[in-house]
Design a protein around this motif. Structure first.
Motif, PDB file in Angstrom:
ATOM      1  N   ILE A 148       0.839  -1.205   0.000  1.00 51.53           N
ATOM      2  CA  ILE A 148       0.000   0.000   0.000  1.00 51.53           C
ATOM      3  C   ILE A 148       0.873   1.254   0.000  1.00 51.53           C
ATOM      4  N   ALA A 149       1.938   1.263   0.789  1.00 45.91           N
ATOM      5  CA  ALA A 149       2.835   2.421   0.824  1.00 45.91           C
ATOM      6  C   ALA A 149       3.513   2.631  -0.528  1.00 45.91           C
ATOM      7  N   THR A 150       3.866   1.544  -1.202  1.00 51.40           N
ATOM      8  CA  THR A 150       4.470   1.648  -2.530  1.00 51.40           C
ATOM      9  C   THR A 150       3.497   2.248  -3.527  1.00 51.40           C
ATOM     10  N   LEU A 151       2.246   1.815  -3.481  1.00 50.82           N
ATOM     11  CA  LEU A 151       1.236   2.367  -4.398  1.00 50.82           C
ATOM     12  C   LEU A 151       1.005   3.851  -4.130  1.00 50.82           C
ATOM     13  N   VAL A 152       0.902   4.231  -2.872  1.00 57.49           N
ATOM     14  CA  VAL A 152       0.681   5.645  -2.541  1.00 57.49           C
ATOM     15  C   VAL A 152       1.866   6.495  -2.975  1.00 57.49           C
ATOM     16  N   LEU A 178       0.830   4.746 -11.012  1.00 60.09           N
ATOM     17  CA  LEU A 178      -0.033   3.715 -10.434  1.00 60.09           C
ATOM     18  C   LEU A 178      -0.154   2.527 -11.373  1.00 60.09           C
ATOM     19  N   ALA A 179      -0.348   2.804 -12.657  1.00 59.83           N
ATOM     20  CA  ALA A 179      -0.452   1.714 -13.629  1.00 59.83           C
ATOM     21  C   ALA A 179       0.861   0.949 -13.743  1.00 59.83           C
ATOM     22  N   PHE A 180       1.996   1.668 -13.631  1.00 55.11           N
ATOM     23  CA  PHE A 180       3.308   1.025 -13.747  1.00 55.11           C
ATOM     24  C   PHE A 180       3.613   0.133 -12.557  1.00 55.11           C
TER      25      PHE A 180
END
Length: 68
Positions: free
Chosen positions: A32-36, A47-49
């Motif tokens: 989740i932290a990586t996505l944010v 986000l898509a990458f």
């Protein structure tokens, strides 16, 4: 007048925290932290990458939970 002292047993801490799967929670928090961070840095393209490897990582984590 009577003064009686009672010895009370100490209250034991719940063992729920000891049985918690902290590694799984840490992995979910990391994803989740990586996505944010990706969205904050690169926008929707970031986000898509990041979403494809994150989805594969979550699938691997789910396989570890189910079969592990």
């Amino acid at each position: 007048m009577s003064t009686a002292t009672t010895n009370t047993a100490p209250i034991a801490a719940p063992k729920a925290l000891a049985n918690e799967p902290w590694g799984i929670w840490a992995a979910i928090l990391f994803v989740i932290a990586t996505l944010v961070t990706s969205v904050a840095t690169f926008g929707v393209a970031g986000l898509a990458f990041v979403m494809v490897p994150a989805a594969l990582g979550m699938l691997a984590l789910l396989c570890l939970i189910v079969f592990g």
